[in-house]
Design an enzyme around this catalytic site. Structure first.
Site, short mmCIF file in Angstrom:
data_model
loop_
_atom_site.label_atom_id
_atom_site.label_comp_id
_atom_site.label_asym_id
_atom_site.label_seq_id
_atom_site.Cartn_x
_atom_site.Cartn_y
_atom_site.Cartn_z
N HIS A 111 21.57 49.12 73.65
CA HIS A 111 21.51 50.51 74.07
C HIS A 111 22.93 51.08 74.12
O HIS A 111 23.87 50.40 74.54
CB HIS A 111 20.87 50.62 75.47
N VAL A 114 26.47 58.22 74.87
CA VAL A 114 27.67 59.00 75.23
C VAL A 114 27.22 60.44 75.42
O VAL A 114 26.45 60.97 74.62
CB VAL A 114 28.79 58.89 74.19
N ARG A 115 27.71 61.09 76.46
CA ARG A 115 27.18 62.41 76.82
C ARG A 115 28.21 63.24 77.58
O ARG A 115 29.16 62.71 78.15
CB ARG A 115 25.94 62.23 77.69
N HIS A 150 31.05 41.77 75.19
CA HIS A 150 31.88 42.19 76.32
C HIS A 150 33.34 42.38 75.90
O HIS A 150 34.01 43.30 76.40
CB HIS A 150 31.77 41.18 77.47
#
Length: 305
Positions: A111, A114-115, A150
């Site tokens: 998943h 960006v917003r 990661h």
């Protein structure tokens, strides 16, 4: 503040990700452009977007990459829960959100989001903030893949200071937790919201870096695991664990709740759902099995890099 620059970046990001995935999968995405305008209870809401969806692909059983740009006359409760002082303002939101559900159980679900959100009031400067996430949900434990994911998340944030990754990593662990089960959805990654520091330019640069690192984070894992042989046992466990994904998205996810509260486009809001899923009553993996290793040793917040 330059909303047009953000919109142009998001559309370019969506197109790049979809085009790359099409080349790998060999099957095209459906591109569904939409517009809507509503005036209910004296509240005007407008929106447009492009929902790109791939179903029954060669590698992806279901994948959705959606861009949306919506606005309204009054901010919904989900957007003001942490900022009650902004209640009643006009608002504008835009973003790209994607979820990929691979066919092979050895390839994790991923998943990315960006917003940007803007709250407006006459006579005052707009209040803006950015948010985003990049997180991985494996079905079988592969340390190499988790460490790579990661490390890429850490690399995305490194140019902005050494404190960002540990802070956003912990935020991700805290957020992607099924509180009603007291378990993690996956192995995490990064999650952040309310980002307006140090200014618009700096915050915008950070979400661009997160978005641009998505393919670097996920494609090596997809390419390494896509041809791994599997049996009905692995497939069955994958569908069982997908049930946890559905539970989180419908019960806890702020983006889903925001979309439903703003009477958003349901097909776009729920494109993150997997096509097939299973639930069982009080099921537990066999002791010392590889499935038990996932739940007992991988789905536990820890430092991977």
């Amino acid at each position: 503040m330059d909303s047009l620059a953000v919109k142009n970046y998001l559309l370019g990001l969506q197109n790049n990700i979809v085009s790359t995935l099409e080349q790998l999968d060999g099957k095209p995405f459906l591109r569904d452009s939409w517009e809507r305008a509503e005036n209910q209870s004296s509240l005007l809401r407008t929106g447009s977007g492009i929902s790109c969806i791939l179903e029954q692909g060669n590698l992806l059983e279901r994948g959705g990459v959606a861009f949306s740009h919506v606005s309204g006359d009054q901010m919904p409760p989900a957007a003001t829960a942490h900022r009650p002082e902004l209640a009643g303002r006009r608002w504008e939101a835009m973003g790209v959100s994607l979820v990929l559900h691979p066919r092979n159980p050895y390839v994790p679900t991923v998943h990315c989001n960006v917003r940007m959100f803007v709250a407006m009031k006459d006579g005052e400067a707009p209040v803006f903030w950015f948010g985003g996430s990049l997180d991985l949900t494996p079905y079988y434990p592969v340390t190499e893949d988790v460490v790579h994911f990661h490390q890429t998340c850490k690399d995305a944030l490194a140019p902005f200071g050494e404190t960002y990754y540990p802070r956003y990593k912990k935020w991700c662990d805290d957020y992607f937790c099924l509180k009603h089960r007291k378990e993690q959805r996956g192995i995490g990654g990064i999650f952040f919201d309310d980002l307006a520091e140090p200014d618009f330019t700096g915050a915008f640069a950070l979400i661009r870096s997160v978005g641009d690192h998505f393919l670097h984070a996920y494609l090596p894992i997809l390419q390494r695991r896509k041809d791994t042989p599997y049996s009905e046992r692995e497939r069955d466990f994958q569908l069982y664990r997908r049930g946890r994904y559905v539970e989180f998205n419908l019960v806890h996810d702020r983006g889903t709740i925001f979309g439903l509260q703003t009477n958003g486009r349901t097909e776009s809001i729920l494109l993150s759902m997997p096509p097939l899923v299973k639930w069982r009553y009080d099921w537990h993996p066999e002791p010392d099995s590889v499935e038990a290793t996932l739940t007992e040793k991988f789905l536990v917040p820890q430092d991977w890099v």
